[in-house]
Design a protein around this motif. Structure first.
Motif, mmCIF file in Angstrom:
data_model
loop_
_atom_site.group_PDB
_atom_site.id
_atom_site.type_symbol
_atom_site.label_atom_id
_atom_site.label_comp_id
_atom_site.label_asym_id
_atom_site.label_seq_id
_atom_site.Cartn_x
_atom_site.Cartn_y
_atom_site.Cartn_z
ATOM 1 N N ILE A 1 -3.913 -3.539 -36.240
ATOM 2 C CA ILE A 1 -3.566 -2.500 -35.273
ATOM 3 C C ILE A 1 -3.394 -3.090 -33.885
ATOM 4 N N ALA A 2 -4.255 -3.981 -33.498
ATOM 5 C CA ALA A 2 -4.155 -4.591 -32.169
ATOM 6 C C ALA A 2 -2.827 -5.304 -31.996
ATOM 7 N N VAL A 3 -2.354 -5.973 -33.050
ATOM 8 C CA VAL A 3 -1.095 -6.691 -32.973
ATOM 9 C C VAL A 3 0.093 -5.736 -32.962
ATOM 10 N N LEU A 4 0.021 -4.679 -33.749
ATOM 11 C CA LEU A 4 1.170 -3.802 -33.928
ATOM 12 C C LEU A 4 1.094 -2.487 -33.161
ATOM 13 N N GLN A 5 0.108 -2.340 -32.324
ATOM 14 C CA GLN A 5 -0.075 -1.100 -31.577
ATOM 15 C C GLN A 5 1.191 -0.779 -30.792
ATOM 16 N N GLY A 6 1.526 0.464 -30.739
ATOM 17 C CA GLY A 6 2.715 0.846 -29.980
ATOM 18 C C GLY A 6 3.388 2.050 -30.572
ATOM 19 N N ASP A 7 4.571 1.856 -31.106
ATOM 20 C CA ASP A 7 5.424 2.950 -31.546
ATOM 21 C C ASP A 7 4.841 3.655 -32.767
ATOM 22 N N THR A 8 4.448 4.903 -32.599
ATOM 23 C CA THR A 8 3.964 5.700 -33.728
ATOM 24 C C THR A 8 4.806 6.973 -33.863
ATOM 25 N N SER A 9 6.039 6.906 -33.383
ATOM 26 C CA SER A 9 6.906 8.077 -33.419
ATOM 27 C C SER A 9 7.325 8.412 -34.844
ATOM 28 N N ARG A 10 7.685 9.661 -35.033
ATOM 29 C CA ARG A 10 8.149 10.146 -36.323
ATOM 30 C C ARG A 10 9.506 10.814 -36.114
ATOM 31 N N PRO A 11 10.589 10.020 -36.124
ATOM 32 C CA PRO A 11 11.893 10.568 -35.769
ATOM 33 C C PRO A 11 12.470 11.590 -36.731
ATOM 34 N N GLN A 12 12.244 11.460 -38.029
ATOM 35 C CA GLN A 12 12.803 12.387 -39.005
ATOM 36 C C GLN A 12 11.704 13.351 -39.447
ATOM 37 N N PRO A 13 11.937 14.664 -39.359
ATOM 38 C CA PRO A 13 10.887 15.604 -39.767
ATOM 39 C C PRO A 13 10.650 15.544 -41.273
ATOM 40 N N PRO A 14 9.391 15.625 -41.692
ATOM 41 C CA PRO A 14 9.079 15.534 -43.117
ATOM 42 C C PRO A 14 9.386 16.836 -43.854
ATOM 43 N N ILE A 15 9.618 16.699 -45.169
ATOM 44 C CA ILE A 15 9.775 17.897 -45.999
ATOM 45 C C ILE A 15 8.450 18.233 -46.676
ATOM 46 N N ALA A 16 7.538 17.266 -46.676
ATOM 47 C CA ALA A 16 6.193 17.481 -47.218
ATOM 48 C C ALA A 16 5.292 16.363 -46.703
ATOM 49 N N GLU A 17 3.990 16.589 -46.794
ATOM 50 C CA GLU A 17 3.017 15.575 -46.380
ATOM 51 C C GLU A 17 2.015 15.376 -47.508
ATOM 52 N N ILE A 18 1.513 14.163 -47.616
ATOM 53 C CA ILE A 18 0.518 13.845 -48.631
ATOM 54 C C ILE A 18 -0.421 12.791 -48.041
ATOM 55 N N SER A 19 -1.703 12.869 -48.373
ATOM 56 C CA SER A 19 -2.640 11.873 -47.866
ATOM 57 C C SER A 19 -3.723 11.602 -48.897
ATOM 58 N N GLY A 20 -4.372 10.476 -48.756
ATOM 59 C CA GLY A 20 -5.456 10.090 -49.649
ATOM 60 C C GLY A 20 -5.565 8.585 -49.727
ATOM 61 N N ARG A 21 -6.289 8.121 -50.710
ATOM 62 C CA ARG A 21 -6.422 6.679 -50.945
ATOM 63 C C ARG A 21 -5.207 6.242 -51.759
ATOM 64 N N ALA A 22 -4.591 5.160 -51.344
ATOM 65 C CA ALA A 22 -3.361 4.702 -51.988
ATOM 66 C C ALA A 22 -3.599 3.447 -52.819
ATOM 67 N N GLU A 23 -2.833 3.337 -53.875
ATOM 68 C CA GLU A 23 -2.789 2.120 -54.680
ATOM 69 C C GLU A 23 -1.464 1.430 -54.372
ATOM 70 N N VAL A 24 -1.494 0.151 -54.101
ATOM 71 C CA VAL A 24 -0.277 -0.596 -53.823
ATOM 72 C C VAL A 24 0.364 -0.997 -55.146
ATOM 73 N N ILE A 25 1.604 -0.586 -55.340
ATOM 74 C CA ILE A 25 2.359 -0.921 -56.539
ATOM 75 C C ILE A 25 3.175 -2.189 -56.301
ATOM 76 N N SER A 26 3.813 -2.265 -55.136
ATOM 77 C CA SER A 26 4.610 -3.431 -54.753
ATOM 78 C C SER A 26 4.648 -3.482 -53.229
ATOM 79 N N ALA A 27 5.414 -4.398 -52.690
ATOM 80 C CA ALA A 27 5.488 -4.571 -51.240
ATOM 81 C C ALA A 27 6.069 -3.363 -50.529
ATOM 82 N N ASP A 28 6.745 -2.486 -51.247
ATOM 83 C CA ASP A 28 7.359 -1.327 -50.612
ATOM 84 C C ASP A 28 7.082 -0.013 -51.347
ATOM 85 N N THR A 29 6.099 -0.016 -52.238
ATOM 86 C CA THR A 29 5.804 1.191 -53.016
ATOM 87 C C THR A 29 4.299 1.402 -53.149
#
Length: 138
Positions: free
Chosen positions: A9-37
């Protein structure tokens, strides 16, 4: 894990904008499937605006051939750890997979900014931006 997350976070702190409005939201603990999934609450989510190395894709690292996909997925796994992830569902792509903008949330440190996972993967060098991605400047 929190110290690694704070360093990220210290390195990447800055832009946290959300330019495109979401159609839904989801949250929780995530499992990494691949580098982009990620898998979140039983749903696979493609991180918006990026593409990671594909399974078995080779690259050169410090002069030796390596499996980039495994290293890239591990980079995301290390960042996500056991922390909460929040995703804005932006669309469902032609393959039927949810595409979302996802952030790492650290409840133990409420004043910390959230970490945009797509931006993190691009800036760390383990993912590429897709055409017309908002992450192209990164």
């Amino acid at each position: 894990m929190i110290s690694l997350t704070l360093a990220i976070i210290a390195v990447l702190q800055g832009d946290t904008s959300r330019p495109q409005p979401p159609i839904a939201e989801i949250s929780g603990r995530a499992e990494v499937i691949s580098a982009d999934t990620l898998a979140l609450r039983g749903e696979r989510i493609q991180l918006a605006g990026i593409a990671g190395p594909r399974l078995g894709q080779a690259c050169e690292r410090q002069g030796a051939p390596e499996r980039c996909s495994q290293h890239a997925a591990q980079q995301l796994r290390d960042a996500v750890g056991d922390e909460l992830v929040f995703c804005d569902q932006l669309e469902v792509n032609a393959a039927g997979m949810t595409v979302g903008r996802c952030w790492l949330i650290i409840p133990a440190i409420p004043s910390a900014p959230s970490l945009d996972l797509s931006r993190f993967m691009v800036r760390s060098g383990w993912a590429w931006t897709t055409p017309e991605s908002e992450y192209a400047p990164d």
